[in-house]
Design a protein around this motif. Structure first.
Motif, PDB file in Angstrom:
ATOM      1  N   GLY A  23       4.854  -1.071  -2.319  1.00 27.80           N
ATOM      2  CA  GLY A  23       5.185  -1.594  -3.028  1.00 27.80           C
ATOM      3  C   GLY A  23       4.473  -1.365  -4.522  1.00 27.80           C
ATOM      4  O   GLY A  23       5.020  -2.676  -5.044  1.00 27.80           O
ATOM      5  N   ILE A  24       3.443  -1.464  -4.717  1.00 29.35           N
ATOM      6  CA  ILE A  24       2.074  -1.440  -4.957  1.00 29.35           C
ATOM      7  C   ILE A  24       2.440  -0.417  -6.451  1.00 29.35           C
ATOM      8  O   ILE A  24       1.703   1.128  -6.315  1.00 29.35           O
ATOM      9  CB  ILE A  24       0.061  -1.678  -4.816  1.00 29.35           C
ATOM     10  N   PRO A  25       2.251  -0.434  -7.990  1.00 30.63           N
ATOM     11  CA  PRO A  25       1.792   1.256  -8.606  1.00 30.63           C
ATOM     12  C   PRO A  25       0.076   1.676  -7.837  1.00 30.63           C
ATOM     13  O   PRO A  25      -0.394   0.225  -7.828  1.00 30.63           O
ATOM     14  CB  PRO A  25       1.983  -0.072  -9.715  1.00 30.63           C
ATOM     15  N   PHE A  26      -0.525   2.560  -8.399  1.00 30.56           N
ATOM     16  CA  PHE A  26      -1.198   2.812  -7.934  1.00 30.56           C
ATOM     17  C   PHE A  26      -2.262   2.909  -9.503  1.00 30.56           C
ATOM     18  O   PHE A  26      -2.094   3.796 -10.184  1.00 30.56           O
ATOM     19  CB  PHE A  26      -1.296   4.603  -7.363  1.00 30.56           C
ATOM     20  N   ILE A  27      -2.697   1.994  -9.984  1.00 29.49           N
ATOM     21  CA  ILE A  27      -3.108   1.723 -11.629  1.00 29.49           C
ATOM     22  C   ILE A  27      -4.549   1.773 -11.622  1.00 29.49           C
ATOM     23  O   ILE A  27      -5.299   1.321 -12.646  1.00 29.49           O
ATOM     24  CB  ILE A  27      -2.555   0.661 -11.531  1.00 29.49           C
ATOM     25  N   PHE A  28      -5.672   1.407 -10.158  1.00 32.31           N
ATOM     26  CA  PHE A  28      -7.024   0.849 -10.714  1.00 32.31           C
ATOM     27  C   PHE A  28      -8.018   2.098 -10.006  1.00 32.31           C
ATOM     28  O   PHE A  28      -9.420   1.814 -10.281  1.00 32.31           O
ATOM     29  CB  PHE A  28      -7.018  -0.355 -10.089  1.00 32.31           C
ATOM     30  N   LEU A  29      -7.502   3.270  -9.569  1.00 30.07           N
ATOM     31  CA  LEU A  29      -8.487   4.000  -8.951  1.00 30.07           C
ATOM     32  C   LEU A  29      -8.309   5.520  -9.572  1.00 30.07           C
ATOM     33  O   LEU A  29      -9.175   6.278  -9.676  1.00 30.07           O
ATOM     34  CB  LEU A  29      -8.227   4.563  -7.580  1.00 30.07           C
ATOM     35  N   ASN A  30      -8.154   5.669 -10.703  1.00 29.36           N
ATOM     36  CA  ASN A  30      -7.782   6.725 -11.761  1.00 29.36           C
ATOM     37  C   ASN A  30      -9.270   7.286 -12.219  1.00 29.36           C
ATOM     38  O   ASN A  30      -8.584   8.605 -12.889  1.00 29.36           O
ATOM     39  CB  ASN A  30      -7.007   6.551 -13.320  1.00 29.36           C
ATOM     40  N   GLU A  31     -10.021   6.575 -12.227  1.00 33.58           N
ATOM     41  CA  GLU A  31     -11.254   7.335 -12.646  1.00 33.58           C
ATOM     42  C   GLU A  31     -11.810   7.498 -11.257  1.00 33.58           C
ATOM     43  O   GLU A  31     -13.465   8.510 -11.328  1.00 33.58           O
ATOM     44  CB  GLU A  31     -12.366   5.638 -13.003  1.00 33.58           C
ATOM     45  N   TYR A  32     -11.853   7.311 -10.810  1.00 35.23           N
ATOM     46  CA  TYR A  32     -12.517   8.152  -9.243  1.00 35.23           C
ATOM     47  C   TYR A  32     -12.242   9.756  -9.243  1.00 35.23           C
ATOM     48  O   TYR A  32     -10.354  10.476  -9.416  1.00 35.23           O
ATOM     49  CB  TYR A  32     -12.342   7.418  -7.968  1.00 35.23           C
ATOM     50  N   VAL A  33     -12.432  10.553  -8.288  1.00 35.61           N
ATOM     51  CA  VAL A  33     -12.191  11.877  -8.800  1.00 35.61           C
ATOM     52  C   VAL A  33     -12.060  12.342  -7.056  1.00 35.61           C
ATOM     53  O   VAL A  33     -10.490  12.646  -7.133  1.00 35.61           O
ATOM     54  CB  VAL A  33     -13.613  13.012  -8.854  1.00 35.61           C
ATOM     55  N   THR A  34     -12.193  11.271  -6.381  1.00 32.17           N
ATOM     56  CA  THR A  34     -12.381  11.960  -4.490  1.00 32.17           C
ATOM     57  C   THR A  34     -11.872  10.331  -4.519  1.00 32.17           C
ATOM     58  O   THR A  34     -13.224   9.607  -4.830  1.00 32.17           O
ATOM     59  CB  THR A  34     -13.777  12.354  -3.956  1.00 32.17           C
ATOM     60  N   GLY A  81      -6.391  -6.551 -11.159  1.00 34.77           N
ATOM     61  CA  GLY A  81      -6.151  -7.390 -10.105  1.00 34.77           C
ATOM     62  C   GLY A  81      -4.436  -7.705  -9.638  1.00 34.77           C
ATOM     63  O   GLY A  81      -3.636  -7.316 -11.153  1.00 34.77           O
ATOM     64  N   HIS A  82      -5.052  -8.242  -9.157  1.00 36.53           N
ATOM     65  CA  HIS A  82      -3.247  -9.201  -8.201  1.00 36.53           C
ATOM     66  C   HIS A  82      -3.598 -10.383  -8.256  1.00 36.53           C
ATOM     67  O   HIS A  82      -4.636 -10.532  -7.724  1.00 36.53           O
ATOM     68  CB  HIS A  82      -2.460  -8.175  -6.468  1.00 36.53           C
ATOM     69  N   ILE A  83      -2.268 -10.905  -8.308  1.00 36.93           N
ATOM     70  CA  ILE A  83      -2.310 -12.545  -8.248  1.00 36.93           C
ATOM     71  C   ILE A  83      -0.997 -12.386  -7.246  1.00 36.93           C
ATOM     72  O   ILE A  83       0.579 -12.030  -7.275  1.00 36.93           O
ATOM     73  CB  ILE A  83      -1.724 -13.476  -8.963  1.00 36.93           C
ATOM     74  N   LEU A  84      -1.141 -13.303  -5.468  1.00 36.78           N
ATOM     75  CA  LEU A  84      -0.194 -13.259  -4.810  1.00 36.78           C
ATOM     76  C   LEU A  84      -0.027 -15.051  -4.700  1.00 36.78           C
ATOM     77  O   LEU A  84      -0.340 -15.901  -3.743  1.00 36.78           O
ATOM     78  CB  LEU A  84      -0.309 -12.604  -3.509  1.00 36.78           C
ATOM     79  N   THR A 125       7.926  -8.057  -4.970  1.00 40.00           N
ATOM     80  CA  THR A 125       7.674  -9.287  -3.867  1.00 40.00           C
ATOM     81  C   THR A 125       7.602  -8.087  -2.563  1.00 40.00           C
ATOM     82  O   THR A 125       7.942  -6.706  -2.789  1.00 40.00           O
ATOM     83  CB  THR A 125       9.475  -9.535  -4.188  1.00 40.00           C
ATOM     84  N   PHE A 126       7.260  -9.500  -1.708  1.00 42.06           N
ATOM     85  CA  PHE A 126       6.885  -8.496  -0.819  1.00 42.06           C
ATOM     86  C   PHE A 126       7.692  -9.853   0.701  1.00 42.06           C
ATOM     87  O   PHE A 126       8.283 -11.081   0.232  1.00 42.06           O
ATOM     88  CB  PHE A 126       5.521  -7.684  -0.150  1.00 42.06           C
ATOM     89  N   PRO A 127       7.709  -8.946   2.260  1.00 37.24           N
ATOM     90  CA  PRO A 127       8.370 -10.225   2.756  1.00 37.24           C
ATOM     91  C   PRO A 127       6.615 -10.801   3.199  1.00 37.24           C
ATOM     92  O   PRO A 127       5.853 -11.000   3.154  1.00 37.24           O
ATOM     93  CB  PRO A 127       8.956  -9.705   4.289  1.00 37.24           C
ATOM     94  N   SER A 128       7.416 -12.545   3.490  1.00 38.69           N
ATOM     95  CA  SER A 128       6.725 -13.369   4.485  1.00 38.69           C
ATOM     96  C   SER A 128       6.358 -12.863   5.690  1.00 38.69           C
ATOM     97  O   SER A 128       6.318 -11.735   5.899  1.00 38.69           O
ATOM     98  CB  SER A 128       7.347 -15.134   3.773  1.00 38.69           C
ATOM     99  N   ASP A 129       5.391 -13.575   6.156  1.00 45.71           N
ATOM    100  CA  ASP A 129       5.223 -13.335   7.852  1.00 45.71           C
ATOM    101  C   ASP A 129       6.493 -13.361   8.891  1.00 45.71           C
ATOM    102  O   ASP A 129       6.304 -13.070   9.412  1.00 45.71           O
ATOM    103  CB  ASP A 129       3.502 -14.201   7.895  1.00 45.71           C
ATOM    104  N   ASP A 130       7.593 -14.542   8.468  1.00 40.40           N
ATOM    105  CA  ASP A 130       8.783 -14.524   9.127  1.00 40.40           C
ATOM    106  C   ASP A 130       9.441 -14.045   8.888  1.00 40.40           C
ATOM    107  O   ASP A 130      10.652 -13.844  10.110  1.00 40.40           O
ATOM    108  CB  ASP A 130       8.566 -16.151   9.324  1.00 40.40           C
ATOM    109  N   GLY A 131       9.269 -13.276   8.317  1.00 39.87           N
ATOM    110  CA  GLY A 131      10.623 -11.490   7.653  1.00 39.87           C
ATOM    111  C   GLY A 131      11.912 -12.612   7.091  1.00 39.87           C
ATOM    112  O   GLY A 131      12.523 -12.754   6.236  1.00 39.87           O
ATOM    113  N   LYS A 132      11.976 -14.579   6.875  1.00 42.51           N
ATOM    114  CA  LYS A 132      12.672 -14.670   6.217  1.00 42.51           C
ATOM    115  C   LYS A 132      12.726 -15.388   4.376  1.00 42.51           C
ATOM    116  O   LYS A 132      14.071 -15.507   4.177  1.00 42.51           O
ATOM    117  CB  LYS A 132      12.869 -15.812   7.328  1.00 42.51           C
TER     118      LYS A 132
END
Length: 200
Positions: A23-34, A81-84, A125-132
């Motif tokens: 669920g994360i857009p790929f936005i930080f690694l486009n400068e790398y070739v491989t 970056g990301h803030i969770l 969003t992403f689920p908590s560890d207990d899934g609730k």
């Protein structure tokens, strides 16, 4: 696709893999070739320590939103970056937030009113560890309208990311950000010195 499979410039396909799987857009690694798929997965392992691209917040902290808004400024001025939200800072347990929808709306409102200019970001969003429950992932892209300021509480401050810390930009860093926002560098600036005035 095996763990050692290599993605070469096919960014749209890799973006789909990451978005579907994490669920994360790929936005930080486009400068790398491989890049190896296993390295991409490791980069988005949110059990890792806080660092250049990652901040953990147990709650929204509405009473002192600057505690995370300065990280929004820093990520936008640095490498993204990301803030969770809803994840403990010490053990990185995903326990969730009380009201994901209300918190997401409040996050968007605070960024809109206290970060200038408006950065590019995404909320998911992403689920908590207990899934609730649900945690909130705020993904901030860097640039291109540098510098990005925290503008509230009678201050206007630009932050940058130094390791796991969001710190006030130094005069040199701020000048660099201003030039970067103008697509210029110090080397490209005109000089009052003439070629004949310089000896080698």
């Amino acid at each position: 696709m095996g763990d050692e499979a290599v993605a070469r410039t096919n960014w749209s396909a890799l973006n789909c893999i990451l978005t579907v799987s994490y669920g994360i857009p790929f936005i930080f690694l486009n400068e790398y070739v491989t890049i190896y798929i296993k390295d991409v997965i490791r980069m988005f392992n949110f059990r890792e320590v806080e660092g250049t691209y990652l901040d953990y917040k147990l709650a929204l902290e509405e009473g002192k939103p600057k505690s995370w808004l300065k990280s929004v400024s820093a990520f936008a001025n640095s490498h993204g970056g990301h803030i969770l939200f809803g994840v403990t800072n010490d053990t990185h347990d995903a326990i969730g937030v009380k009201d994901p929808q209300a918190d997401a709306s409040r996050i968007a409102e605070l960024i809109s009113t206290r970060i200038s200019p408006a950065p590019r970001y995404q909320l998911s969003t992403f689920p908590s560890d207990d899934g609730k429950g649900q945690c909130i992932r705020l993904s901030i892209q860097n640039g291109p309208s540098y510098p990005y300021y925290y503008a509230a509480d009678r201050v206007r401050e630009a932050y940058v990311r130094h390791g796991d810390r969001s710190e006030l930009a130094s005069d040199f860093e701020l000048n660099n950000l201003i030039l970067k926002g103008m697509n210029k560098t110090f080397d490209s600036m005109p000089s009052s010195k003439k070629y004949t005035d310089v000896s080698f």
